[in-house]
Design a protein around this motif. Structure first.
Motif, PDB file in Angstrom:
ATOM      1  N   TYR A  71       0.837  -1.213   0.000  1.00 31.90           N
ATOM      2  CA  TYR A  71       0.000   0.000   0.000  1.00 31.90           C
ATOM      3  C   TYR A  71       0.865   1.253   0.000  1.00 31.90           C
ATOM      4  CZ  TYR A  71      -4.284  -2.651   0.933  1.00 31.90           C
ATOM      5  OH  TYR A  71      -5.348  -3.480   0.846  1.00 31.90           O
ATOM      6  N   ILE A  72       1.942   1.213   0.811  1.00 33.59           N
ATOM      7  CA  ILE A  72       2.822   2.390   0.871  1.00 33.59           C
ATOM      8  C   ILE A  72       3.433   2.663  -0.497  1.00 33.59           C
ATOM      9  CG2 ILE A  72       5.020   3.263   1.803  1.00 33.59           C
ATOM     10  CD1 ILE A  72       4.231   1.905   4.459  1.00 33.59           C
ATOM     11  N   VAL A  73       3.873   1.603  -1.165  1.00 35.44           N
ATOM     12  CA  VAL A  73       4.475   1.782  -2.488  1.00 35.44           C
ATOM     13  C   VAL A  73       3.423   2.274  -3.485  1.00 35.44           C
ATOM     14  CG1 VAL A  73       5.541   0.586  -4.437  1.00 35.44           C
ATOM     15  CG2 VAL A  73       6.318   0.103  -2.111  1.00 35.44           C
ATOM     16  N   TYR A  74       2.258   1.609  -3.476  1.00 36.84           N
ATOM     17  CA  TYR A  74       1.238   1.870  -4.502  1.00 36.84           C
ATOM     18  C   TYR A  74       0.598   3.252  -4.324  1.00 36.84           C
ATOM     19  CZ  TYR A  74      -2.777   0.898  -7.555  1.00 36.84           C
ATOM     20  OH  TYR A  74      -3.720   0.921  -8.544  1.00 36.84           O
ATOM     21  N   PHE A  75       0.125   3.510  -3.093  1.00 37.24           N
ATOM     22  CA  PHE A  75      -0.553   4.792  -2.854  1.00 37.24           C
ATOM     23  C   PHE A  75       0.425   5.892  -2.491  1.00 37.24           C
ATOM     24  CE2 PHE A  75      -3.784   1.542  -1.772  1.00 37.24           C
ATOM     25  CZ  PHE A  75      -4.675   1.821  -2.790  1.00 37.24           C
ATOM     26  N   GLY A  76       1.436   5.539  -1.707  1.00 40.76           N
ATOM     27  CA  GLY A  76       2.400   6.537  -1.244  1.00 40.76           C
ATOM     28  C   GLY A  76       3.156   7.170  -2.398  1.00 40.76           C
ATOM     29  N   GLY A  86      -0.010  -1.112 -10.802  1.00 40.94           N
ATOM     30  CA  GLY A  86      -0.211  -2.123  -9.767  1.00 40.94           C
ATOM     31  C   GLY A  86       0.850  -3.203  -9.834  1.00 40.94           C
ATOM     32  N   PHE A  87       1.139  -3.643 -11.058  1.00 39.82           N
ATOM     33  CA  PHE A  87       2.131  -4.700 -11.240  1.00 39.82           C
ATOM     34  C   PHE A  87       3.500  -4.253 -10.721  1.00 39.82           C
ATOM     35  CE2 PHE A  87       5.366  -7.063 -13.490  1.00 39.82           C
ATOM     36  CZ  PHE A  87       4.884  -8.372 -13.499  1.00 39.82           C
ATOM     37  N   ALA A  88       3.901  -3.037 -11.125  1.00 43.67           N
ATOM     38  CA  ALA A  88       5.218  -2.539 -10.710  1.00 43.67           C
ATOM     39  C   ALA A  88       5.277  -2.340  -9.199  1.00 43.67           C
ATOM     40  CB  ALA A  88       5.536  -1.230 -11.435  1.00 43.67           C
ATOM     41  N   SER A  89       4.175  -1.822  -8.623  1.00 47.57           N
ATOM     42  CA  SER A  89       4.144  -1.620  -7.172  1.00 47.57           C
ATOM     43  C   SER A  89       4.249  -2.958  -6.441  1.00 47.57           C
ATOM     44  CB  SER A  89       2.849  -0.938  -6.753  1.00 47.57           C
ATOM     45  OG  SER A  89       2.734   0.294  -7.396  1.00 47.57           O
ATOM     46  N   GLY A  90       3.474  -3.925  -6.939  1.00 45.27           N
ATOM     47  CA  GLY A  90       3.498  -5.248  -6.321  1.00 45.27           C
ATOM     48  C   GLY A  90       4.878  -5.864  -6.392  1.00 45.27           C
ATOM     49  N   LEU A  92       7.752  -4.319  -6.744  1.00 38.55           N
ATOM     50  CA  LEU A  92       8.682  -3.578  -5.890  1.00 38.55           C
ATOM     51  C   LEU A  92       8.517  -3.988  -4.421  1.00 38.55           C
ATOM     52  CD1 LEU A  92      10.824  -1.440  -5.561  1.00 38.55           C
ATOM     53  CD2 LEU A  92       9.047   0.328  -5.638  1.00 38.55           C
ATOM     54  N   ALA A  93       7.246  -4.091  -3.969  1.00 38.14           N
ATOM     55  CA  ALA A  93       7.009  -4.469  -2.576  1.00 38.14           C
ATOM     56  C   ALA A  93       7.484  -5.896  -2.303  1.00 38.14           C
ATOM     57  CB  ALA A  93       5.528  -4.323  -2.247  1.00 38.14           C
ATOM     58  N   LEU A  94       7.205  -6.794  -3.234  1.00 39.81           N
ATOM     59  CA  LEU A  94       7.658  -8.185  -3.070  1.00 39.81           C
ATOM     60  C   LEU A  94       9.186  -8.250  -2.977  1.00 39.81           C
ATOM     61  CD1 LEU A  94       5.296 -10.047  -5.568  1.00 39.81           C
ATOM     62  CD2 LEU A  94       5.526 -10.589  -3.127  1.00 39.81           C
ATOM     63  N   CYS A  95       9.854  -7.451  -3.818  1.00 41.59           N
ATOM     64  CA  CYS A  95      11.316  -7.459  -3.824  1.00 41.59           C
ATOM     65  C   CYS A  95      11.876  -6.829  -2.549  1.00 41.59           C
ATOM     66  CB  CYS A  95      11.863  -6.726  -5.049  1.00 41.59           C
ATOM     67  SG  CYS A  95      11.613  -7.640  -6.568  1.00 41.59           S
ATOM     68  N   LEU A  96      11.238  -5.754  -2.094  1.00 42.93           N
ATOM     69  CA  LEU A  96      11.707  -5.102  -0.868  1.00 42.93           C
ATOM     70  C   LEU A  96      11.671  -6.074   0.300  1.00 42.93           C
ATOM     71  CD1 LEU A  96      10.121  -1.519  -0.901  1.00 42.93           C
ATOM     72  CD2 LEU A  96      12.554  -2.109  -0.839  1.00 42.93           C
ATOM     73  N   GLN A  97      10.499  -6.701   0.491  1.00 43.68           N
ATOM     74  CA  GLN A  97      10.387  -7.587   1.642  1.00 43.68           C
ATOM     75  C   GLN A  97      11.239  -8.835   1.506  1.00 43.68           C
ATOM     76  OE1 GLN A  97       6.584  -9.678   3.103  1.00 43.68           O
ATOM     77  NE2 GLN A  97       7.339  -8.418   4.788  1.00 43.68           N
ATOM     78  N   ASN A  98      11.135  -9.492   0.354  1.00 41.50           N
ATOM     79  CA  ASN A  98      11.863 -10.748   0.213  1.00 41.50           C
ATOM     80  C   ASN A  98      13.370 -10.537   0.113  1.00 41.50           C
ATOM     81  OD1 ASN A  98       9.895 -13.095   0.125  1.00 41.50           O
ATOM     82  ND2 ASN A  98       8.905 -11.556  -1.168  1.00 41.50           N
TER      83      ASN A  98
END
Lengths: 217, 272
Positions: A71-76, A86-90, A92-98
């Motif tokens: 949410y932070i990546v997508y909306f922030g 949405g795809f790029a945000s998802g 990016l978030a997946l890569c950040l956490q993993n």
């Protein structure tokens, strides 16, 4: 409950289209994290601000939910004028956490190599990069294959959360079909089966890689 | 001998192969080397003995800067290793690149072998020549096979270290160090981890090396090796060199009580 063959015949092509997006997300996340995680782990192994920053990064991304990061990546980012799809945000978030998880896997692998191996390399005149490339990392990689495969499976399942930001991966496709057909069980059983196939490919691939990279020890 | 040939062989050079000067090493408040100076001549075999904790292994590891030290300098064949003195007499640490280059010329064999487990015996030996010195693979492999023949392990070239006995691994480690064509070889209690029946094969390889004119420092508890192979025996205790001399002199008539006691304890323990 009778199986509605006609329904399934319409459902499966749609699910497979969604599965394609799932596979793209999972494969890209794994490929990026295998490299990014190593960068973070090597950064964390250094003294000074770089090591501190890498450690803080790992703590933050591992200790907050993926959904919130997404949410932070997508909306922030769109709030500050850098809207991502949405795809790029998802992704990016997946890569950040993993990336944080994978860095921890590498850290464990790096620590499992004895200090004597570093000494032996240095004593032969190897400088840092040669030492890591020819002595340390080959031993680390052989040891991190099983936990990396585990993480790959976890990533594949985690891609389902990207549905929350309206990416039409398999889970989102399923939700749409459930809402329009009310055929909850058929749809989610089919989706579960497809996830099982995808993660099984990773398990088998990891076994093969493990055997290939194993050295007698 | 004319002047030209003596220059070419360099045997008459007064410059020692190893020159350690005033080495002080502290672990926290504990001073383990208290200003040790040691010179080793070209082709000389120096055996360092002494009780555990006397600083002999630390001294050896200071030669190639595996262990850092707080005072003193080291030079191999006249080239500084680790530190140089600037014009103001201050010690300056060399760049990592220069330290790595200096280490190429110093072979070391460890108590625990430290072979690379993911490489075959041959790969272990050629790794540094190829990746550090840039020697072409065929040439490096030929040299590696020659060295393996020298230590009696030609048939093990393609084996992984885990498949070898401790004595065989240690002989590979010697070959690996020699493959860099070092000017000096350091041996750090290389037989201490071996089963007794495997000690002989490793000592034999070292004895051959000494006979071939390699400059060597050997830290060991093998008194028979010291007696038979050493040109000079150095006795360390409490972070200083207490006594040194020809082996026959030191073993027959030690000048200091500490050496006398050490040798007596040793003899008592190993008398059959």
């Amino acid at each position: 409950m009778p199986i509605d063959v006609h329904f399934l015949a319409r459902l499966f092509p749609a699910l497979l289209e969604g599965a394609e997006v799932t596979v793209e997300l999972a494969v890209l996340t794994m490929a990026i994290c295998v490299v990014w995680g190593l960068v973070v782990a090597l950064g964390q192994a250094t003294r000074g601000p770089l090591g501190w920053a890498a450690g803080a990064y790992i703590q933050i991304v591992r200790n907050t939910p993926l959904l919130i990061q997404m949410y932070i990546v997508y909306f922030g980012l769109s709030l500050v004028g850098v809207p991502l799809s949405g795809f790029a945000s998802g992704l990016l978030a997946l890569c950040l956490q993993n990336g944080g998880y994978v860095a921890e896997i590498y850290r464990g692998g790096l620590q499992s190599v004895s200090a004597r191996q570093y000494e032996a390399g240095r004593a032969l005149g190897m400088r840092r990069w040669t030492l890591y490339r020819s002595v340390i990392l080959p031993q680390v990689i052989a040891r991190v294959i099983p936990p990396l495969a585990n993480q790959g499976i976890s990533i594949t399942k985690d891609t389902s959360q990207v549905a929350a930001i309206a990416v039409m991966e398999i889970m989102k496709v399923a939700q749409v079909w459930v809402e329009s057909s009310a055929n909850t069980y058929d749809v989610f059983l089919a989706v579960g089966l497809i996830y099982l196939v995808l993660t099984s490919v990773i398990s088998v691939g990891a076994r093969v890689a493990e055997r290939q990279l194993a050295f007698v020890s | 001998m004319n002047a030209e040939s003596s220059l070419a062989t360099d045997v008459t050079s007064p410059r020692p192969m190893l020159d350690m000067s005033g080495i002080v090493k502290r672990f926290g408040a504990n001073e383990v080397l208290r200003g040790v100076s040691l010179q080793v001549a070209r082709g000389e075999t120096v055996v360092v003995i002494g009780p555990s904790g006397s600083g002999k292994t630390t001294l050896l590891r200071c030669v190639n800067l595996l262990e850092d030290y707080q005072q003193g300098t080291v030079a191999v064949d006249g080239e500084p290793v680790g530190y140089v003195m600037d014009r103001g007499g201050q010690r300056q640490r060399m760049a990592e690149r220069e330290i790595a280059a200096a280490r190429e010329k110093i072979g070391i064999v460890f108590q625990s072998y430290n072979l690379f487990p993911h490489m075959t015996v041959l790969q272990n030996i050629v790794a540094a020549p190829i990746r550090v010195r840039g020697i072409p693979r065929p040439k490096a492999e030929q040299r590696a096979r020659d060295l393996l023949a020298m230590v009696g392990l030609s048939e093990k070239a393609d084996a992984y270290p885990a498949r070898l006995s401790g004595g065989q691994q240690q002989r590979v480690a010697i070959a690996r160090a020699l493959a860099m064509d070092p000017k000096i070889m350091l041996f750090d209690e290389v037989t201490s981890a071996l089963d007794p029946e495997l000690v002989g094969e490793v000592l034999a390889a070292m004895q051959q090396l000494a006979r071939d004119g390699m400059t060597m420092i050997v830290v060991t508890h093998e008194m028979s090796f010291a007696r038979d192979v050493a040109d000079r025996v150095v006795f360390m205790d409490g972070g200083v060199i207490v006594e040194q001399g020809a082996p026959e002199e030191m073993f027959a008539s030690p000048r200091t009580d500490r050496v006398r006691q050490f040798l007596k304890r040793y003899n008592d323990r190993y008398r059959i």
